[in-house]
Design a protein around this motif. Structure first.
Motif, PDB file in Angstrom:
ATOM      1  N   LEU A  82      -6.277   3.403  -0.104  1.00 26.26           N
ATOM      2  CA  LEU A  82      -6.117   1.891   0.204  1.00 26.26           C
ATOM      3  C   LEU A  82      -7.218   1.054  -0.376  1.00 26.26           C
ATOM      4  O   LEU A  82      -7.939   0.548   0.166  1.00 26.26           O
ATOM      5  N   SER A 136       0.869  -1.218  -0.237  1.00 26.40           N
ATOM      6  CA  SER A 136      -0.014   0.100   0.255  1.00 26.40           C
ATOM      7  C   SER A 136       0.777   1.238   0.179  1.00 26.40           C
ATOM      8  O   SER A 136       2.036   1.224   0.460  1.00 26.40           O
ATOM      9  N   PHE A 170      -1.832  -2.339  -5.355  1.00 26.54           N
ATOM     10  CA  PHE A 170      -2.385  -1.237  -4.569  1.00 26.54           C
ATOM     11  C   PHE A 170      -2.333  -0.146  -5.273  1.00 26.54           C
ATOM     12  O   PHE A 170      -1.535   0.214  -6.236  1.00 26.54           O
TER      13      PHE A 170
END
Lengths: 333, 343
Positions: free
Chosen positions: A273, A223, A268
């Protein structure tokens, strides 16, 4: 949430494209989308104005990676080529027909391996060579400093190309495949032949075992904040928490996009997120980590999703399948 | 490992044989035949002299232990990587031939096809073909355990260089081979002059192709006719000497009638767990109680692959048979254990 319950879809924002061969990697180089193909070509540019760059004539691209500025391709012709937004392929190395098994790229530094032989080229073009104890399977540069992690049988070695002497080897029994550093450089994670991940906290070489996968993990993505690692190899994206100083030790991972198909690729979003998840049956969706909400990007069919890439802003996603189908998603507003 | 007939899987033939037996000769013979097929050839040394083929991949034989609780579970890591890479060329070649080094154990190659999911999806093991030197094999069986394993493991054995031995010596070496492995098909050759069909597309690991497991005592001497399927003869009829190999044997057990699956499944698992390190190959055709279909299985060391096959034919005798080839097998334990599985 099951597919039948998926309320939202972005499919109408996807432009489809027939790439013509298995898509090995998908990325943005500068603003230009790029698809590296198994038939040795790279397609660079928007769907209607793509340039066909034959970076590996009469050969296959075995592996390709991008850092957002350059796409690096390694072929079974033994060549490593670098392609920028100008859609011109420059030969970086020629290993005389030996397969290029792995690549790494950061800033102006490149690394590649053919069998046990690992080479690193710094910004000035100086190439140094190290021989791994067994075939090198994965390469990745440490986020800071000119240091390369090399996966092999029974461990991962950390090599400073500019420093004489043997690399530090983090030992763990089994065959290690791909490797990735956490963005802050605190953790190194490898995927293994034994359907597991292995991690090390680099400060004290403490081991972390991440097991329970039904298949091999061949895709890992961090992430943007470095707090989560999304992984393929199960019937959901398995997302491990890395925020705390102990990383995922003693914690359960999140599962995103649980379906009855194996996850083959994860990526990601660069600013949120949200993780893009591609499956063995060709389905592609976006999953929000906070509440596991899903948005469909591509309906199933056509075989495994093999490549995913976001642009730097996170406004566009490019994807490719083993079948040669590809697509561009423009996120609305 | 499910190896039912799936035409899109690439067949993989493994060539083994002790140093100097003639593996490269066989490989070149296969490649030079006008078969119209395109082969990807995996050899140990890159740029090996005299292999004339478009797609030759050099590899270090990297035998990896798997941390899966199976003590004899080893795979060829290089082969997993190479098959993954070759799939990028899918459709541009028809089959893969893997030439192992003279000292190689064939088990890790075979086990790679049982263990690795990606390899299973892409490729199927067709057969293990072993080239043996007619003049020197008997000596190698005495001093080289690798040579014995290669014979024991084989689906097809080519006795090469038969012009260098007398008919008596040839019968002797054949008897030595049969003492270790009575089930492989055996071919005599000079300069590996065998028919391609005897070597490739054998489907030896295909469960659907396990038809019977009678010893194959007939040797194809004349290449102009197929060797007979006149199986099940007492081997003395063919004038073969009977040898007993001191450490490598086959154990075959026949059970008249049906088997109780509730007894058989735990038994076969126990045998392969306990004796797995010593078992090189096993195979069986089993008549399960109240099951109209034949149950067939095969295995390598501790790994087993089994499935229901076709239905028993009305005129077919419902009987069960298992065969194990291995080193210092506890034959009586296997025999009594299997017979105790009777329904």
């Amino acid at each position: 949430m099951t597919e039948a319950q998926a309320t939202s879809s972005l499919a109408q924002h996807v432009r489809l494209l027939e790439a013509g061969a298995e898509v090995v990697a998908a990325a943005f180089v500068g603003e230009a989308p790029a698809l590296a193909l198994a038939d040795g070509a790279v397609l660079v540019g928007e769907p209607d104005e793509q340039k066909h760059v034959l970076s590996h004539p009469d050969a296959s691209i075995l592996t390709a990676i991008s850092d957002g500025r350059t796409l690096l391709t390694g072929g079974d012709d033994g060549r490593v080529a670098a392609i920028g937004a100008d859609a011109v392929a420059h030969t970086i190395a020629d290993e005389k027909g030996r397969w290029i098994d792995a690549l790494a790229l950061r800033g102006g530094s490149y690394a590649w391996s053919a069998g046990k032989q690992v080479r690193a080229r710094d910004e000035n073009g100086t190439v140094r060579t190290w021989s791994a104890p067994t075939t090198a399977r994965g390469l990745v540069f440490q986020p800071k400093g000119y240091r390369l992690a090399v996966t092999h049988y029974n461990g991962v070695s950390l090599w400073f190309p500019k420093v004489e002497g043997p690399p530090q080897t983090l030992e763990w029994k089994g065959a290690h495949l791909d490797a990735t550093f956490s963005p802050d450089g605190r953790f190194l994670v490898s995927s293994m032949q034994e359907n597991a991940l292995h991690g090390w906290r680099l400060a004290d070489s403490r081991n972390m075992r991440m097991t329970g996968y039904p298949g091999k993990t061949r895709s890992m993505s961090w992430s943007h904040d470095g707090a989560w690692l999304a992984t393929s190899g199960a019937e959901a994206a398995i997302v491990w928490p890395f925020k705390d100083k102990d990383g995922p030790m003693g914690k359960a991972p999140r599962e995103c996009g649980v379906r009855e198909a194996r996850v083959t690729k994860v990526a990601f979003h660069p600013r949120a997120l949200v993780v893009a998840i591609g499956y063995a049956d060709g389905l592609l969706l976006l999953c929000r980590l906070a509440d596991a909400a899903e948005i469909l990007v591509r309906a199933p069919g056509g075989g495994p999703v093999r490549a995913l890439g976001w642009d730097a802003a996170g406004a566009r996603l490019i994807f490719g399948l083993e079948s040669g189908e590809a697509g561009f998603l423009n996120l609305p507003g | 490992m499910t190896q039912s007939h799936e035409p899109d899987k690439v067949p993989v033939t493994v060539l083994t044989g002790y140093l100097g037996a003639g593996k490269t000769t066989l490989l070149n013979r296969i490649l030079s035949e006008p078969h119209g097929k395109r082969y990807a050839v995996v050899v140990n040394e890159f740029g090996e002299i005299g292999i004339d083929n478009e797609l030759v991949i050099g590899a270090d034989e990297e035998v990896f232990e798997m941390n899966n609780g199976c003590i004899c579970c080893t795979v060829r890591g290089d082969l997993i990587r190479i098959i993954e890479g070759l799939m990028k060329r899918k459709g541009r070649f028809d089959a893969i031939i893997v030439e192992t080094t003279g000292l190689a154990d064939p088990a890790p190659v075979a086990q790679t096809f049982f263990v690795d999911e990606d390899v299973q999806k892409a490729a199927r093991l067709d057969a293990v073909v072993t080239v043996a030197d007619a003049k020197w094999l008997a000596a190698r069986l005495r001093d080289a355990p690798e040579a014995k394993s290669q014979i024991a493991f084989a689906d097809v054995i080519i006795i090469n260089k038969t012009d260098l031995v007398t008919p008596g010596e040839l019968r002797e070496v054949e008897a030595r081979i049969r003492a270790i492995n009575p089930y492989a098909s055996l071919h005599r050759a000079n300069k590996c002059d065998v028919k391609i069909a005897d070597v490739l597309e054998r489907r030896a690991f295909d469960l659907d192709r396990i038809l019977d497991i009678e010893p194959d005592f007939l040797v194809a001497e004349d290449h102009d006719h197929e060797h007979g399927h006149d199986r099940g003869h007492d081997h003395h009829h063919h004038g073969l000497k009977h040898y007993h190999d001191e450490d490598m044997q086959s154990v075959a057990v026949r059970l008249e009638g049906e088997v109780d699956p509730a007894k058989f499944m735990p038994w076969i698992n126990r045998v392969t767990q306990e004796q797995g390190p010593n078992i090189l190959r096993c195979k069986g055709i089993v008549a399960m109680k109240d099951d109209p279909k034949r149950f067939v299985f095969q295995g390598v060391h501790m790994m087993l692959d089994g499935d229901s096959q076709r239905e028993w034919k009305p005129d077919e005798k419902r009987e069960s048979k298992v065969v194990f080839i291995g080193r210092n097998l506890e034959g009586e334990d296997i025999r009594q254990g299997f017979l105790a599985c009777a329904a």
